[in-house]
Design a protein around this motif. Sequence first.
Motif, PDB file in Angstrom:
ATOM      1  N   SER A 221      11.100   7.712  -4.877  1.00  0.00           N
ATOM      2  CA  SER A 221      11.178   8.629  -3.730  1.00  0.00           C
ATOM      3  C   SER A 221      12.597   8.747  -3.185  1.00  0.00           C
ATOM      4  CB  SER A 221      10.228   8.152  -2.630  1.00  0.00           C
ATOM      5  OG  SER A 221      10.575   6.827  -2.211  1.00  0.00           O
TER       6      SER A 221
ATOM      7  N   ASP B 211       0.815  -1.226   0.000  1.00  0.00           N
ATOM      8  CA  ASP B 211       0.000   0.000   0.000  1.00  0.00           C
ATOM      9  C   ASP B 211       0.842   1.267   0.000  1.00  0.00           C
ATOM     10  OD1 ASP B 211      -2.283  -1.598   0.083  1.00  0.00           O
ATOM     11  OD2 ASP B 211      -2.250  -1.657   2.278  1.00  0.00           O
ATOM     12  N   TYR B 212       2.135   1.142  -0.321  1.00  0.00           N
ATOM     13  CA  TYR B 212       3.024   2.315  -0.411  1.00  0.00           C
ATOM     14  C   TYR B 212       3.107   3.087   0.902  1.00  0.00           C
ATOM     15  CZ  TYR B 212       2.267   1.417  -5.366  1.00  0.00           C
ATOM     16  OH  TYR B 212       2.171   0.813  -6.586  1.00  0.00           O
ATOM     17  N   ARG B 213       3.162   2.389   2.009  1.00  0.00           N
ATOM     18  CA  ARG B 213       3.195   3.083   3.295  1.00  0.00           C
ATOM     19  C   ARG B 213       4.590   3.626   3.606  1.00  0.00           C
ATOM     20  NH1 ARG B 213      -1.396   3.106   5.781  1.00  0.00           N
ATOM     21  NH2 ARG B 213      -2.985   1.586   5.202  1.00  0.00           N
TER      22      ARG B 213
ATOM     23  N   ARG C 183       5.532   8.255   6.156  1.00  0.00           N
ATOM     24  CA  ARG C 183       4.753   9.175   6.982  1.00  0.00           C
ATOM     25  C   ARG C 183       4.713   8.635   8.398  1.00  0.00           C
ATOM     26  NH1 ARG C 183      -0.703  10.847   3.864  1.00  0.00           N
ATOM     27  NH2 ARG C 183      -1.211  11.182   6.065  1.00  0.00           N
TER      28      ARG C 183
ATOM     29  N   MET D 178       1.592   6.906   0.861  1.00  0.00           N
ATOM     30  CA  MET D 178       2.369   7.959   0.199  1.00  0.00           C
ATOM     31  C   MET D 178       2.025   8.110  -1.280  1.00  0.00           C
ATOM     32  SD  MET D 178       6.138   7.998   1.821  1.00  0.00           S
ATOM     33  CE  MET D 178       6.700   6.590   0.883  1.00  0.00           C
ATOM     34  N   ARG D 179       0.774   8.027  -1.631  1.00  0.00           N
ATOM     35  CA  ARG D 179       0.295   8.342  -2.976  1.00  0.00           C
ATOM     36  C   ARG D 179       1.017   7.545  -4.066  1.00  0.00           C
ATOM     37  NH1 ARG D 179      -0.300  14.989  -2.722  1.00  0.00           N
ATOM     38  NH2 ARG D 179      -1.624  15.048  -0.856  1.00  0.00           N
ATOM     39  N   GLY D 180       1.261   6.281  -3.832  1.00  0.00           N
ATOM     40  CA  GLY D 180       1.794   5.414  -4.871  1.00  0.00           C
ATOM     41  C   GLY D 180       3.259   5.556  -5.179  1.00  0.00           C
TER      42      GLY D 180
END
Length: 279
Positions: free
Chosen positions: A124, A89-91, A110, A116-118
Amino acid sequence: PAIALGDGGVRLYDLVQAYASLARHGRYLPLHVLADVPQPDPVTVLPAPVSALLANILSDPDARSAEFGTDSVLDLPMPTAVKTGTSSDYRDNWVVGFDDHYTVGLWMGRLDDGVMRGLTGAESVGPVLRQIFAHLRRTSPVGGLWHSPALRLVHSCEWIGPPACIKRLDWHQGKRVSPMEATLPTLSIARPLPGETLIIDPRLPRARQRYHFILGSAGLSIRRVVWQLDGKLLVHDGGSNPTWQITPGVHQLCARVWLGGALLGQLRQLGPVRFTVLE
């Protein structure tokens, strides 16, 4: 089994110690903050040739091209072993890289455990790692990667399914071959394999799910390649190994290859290779 694929929780602090052990030729030392703290003797946790092989794999642009493309942010100017990670889930994301001087680890996420919006690790923290190594190498000798003298360049056979063998050159603990012996004039569609099944990842945007068609052409000079998918010309951005946005269904891939070099002008017809994409 999921733990072997990275599904277990681990601290960045521990992860960096593990990758620093690879950079240290398979010898483990705990991290320390103060320079004057006495350090224990290193403990060997991997044979040195194994650590060199892992570093070679993690620094090979061709090995990561199917996932990240041929011009990835992870392809640093100097040989650097790099591994990224993206949680479900891109956490959060992480990346670790090393050469013969430095090991760098980065985490991004976060603090409220939100999504984090994919963003993936390559998107990143990958660019941040690249900038850190650029800064380090600006003020110190340019690093590289240690190569074990026990490794030799030998013929290898990649076998996942038919065709029975795709010949390659790779590093092993075996007999060295000369550049002349290393010429393997083979030509085939190396990816996808006949009968291969791909699955669309429901967690990723469809537009970002692309497959890298690969032409196996070891030892041959290629002038031009025309790819056909399901009887239609495959439109792509050029090059012998294009990418394709995957779509569900049963597909057939063919290639027409014009050779150069000593075989200038010869035309080879490859395929069809039949493969399936599932939702």
